[in-house]
Design an enzyme around this catalytic site. Sequence first.
Site, PDB file in Angstrom:
ATOM      1  N   ASP A   8       0.856  -1.189   0.000  1.00 30.78           N
ATOM      2  CA  ASP A   8       0.000   0.000   0.000  1.00 30.78           C
ATOM      3  C   ASP A   8       0.890   1.237   0.000  1.00 30.78           C
ATOM      4  O   ASP A   8       1.815   1.339   0.824  1.00 30.78           O
ATOM      5  CB  ASP A   8      -0.887   0.024   1.242  1.00 30.78           C
ATOM      6  CG  ASP A   8      -1.841  -1.165   1.327  1.00 30.78           C
ATOM      7  OD1 ASP A   8      -1.939  -1.911   0.341  1.00 30.78           O
ATOM      8  OD2 ASP A   8      -2.469  -1.330   2.383  1.00 30.78           O
ATOM      9  N   ASP A 128     -15.594  -2.824  -0.824  1.00 29.99           N
ATOM     10  CA  ASP A 128     -15.138  -2.597   0.536  1.00 29.99           C
ATOM     11  C   ASP A 128     -16.354  -2.484   1.447  1.00 29.99           C
ATOM     12  O   ASP A 128     -17.318  -1.776   1.130  1.00 29.99           O
ATOM     13  CB  ASP A 128     -14.312  -1.319   0.614  1.00 29.99           C
ATOM     14  CG  ASP A 128     -13.098  -1.353  -0.317  1.00 29.99           C
ATOM     15  OD1 ASP A 128     -12.629  -2.466  -0.622  1.00 29.99           O
ATOM     16  OD2 ASP A 128     -12.644  -0.277  -0.732  1.00 29.99           O
TER      17      ASP A 128
END
EC number: 5.3.1.16
Length: 238
Positions: A8, A128
Amino acid sequence: MIVIPAVDVLDHKVVQLVGGELGSQKITLPDIISTAMSWVERGAPYLHLVDLDGAFGKGNNIKIFKKVIKECGVPVEIGGGIRSESLVDELVSAGADRIIVGTKAIKEPEWLSKISDSHPGKIMAGMDTKNGALVVNGWQGASELTVENMFDIIKDLPLAGVLNTNVSVEGQMKGIDEEQSKRFISKCPHMVISSGGVTAESDCRMLSRFGAGGAVVGLALYTEKIRPWEWDRPWYAD
């Protein structure tokens, strides 16, 4: 089921956040390429790249991601702020194995249909969830659609799969939400890559039993609480 290291990127550095909250970094590493390569050198057969700068509207890391694709020698999936057909085309042309699209795909399902038809088997829908509800815009806002609505929308699309990140447990090192994971995987019409809360080898084994195709793992790998390179079948939970 494959275990996939998460790389990330925020402010052009590798980070691990808690629940996607800015300023909650548990890990910060300055070199994106060397971090990605460190997982490949330990045998990781796949990489998961997330452009948090793109997701939060702070620019992007596409140039360095292209370098990762070129140099690391394993398939790569990329997500984070991908909201244009031209960027999808660019990443596919650069050699990305899968492109994860979330916010725009949920807000504009017709766009998801168009790009998945243009790149069959290359597009992953990023779904998500937080407390069972879909969230968008870097996990900062709620969607008007339910998870079930989205399943109906994507059931006939030629997707590579669905990435489900459970924001409620993301980065907390407390384990997966077993019931949420089992329910999502069993009801989803496509292969699921699970993310969020994967803290121990037992979490990986459980997701495999539920039918997940993969598990994206971040902080537990960086802190070596999970060491899949030492398993009997490295990086695979059966």
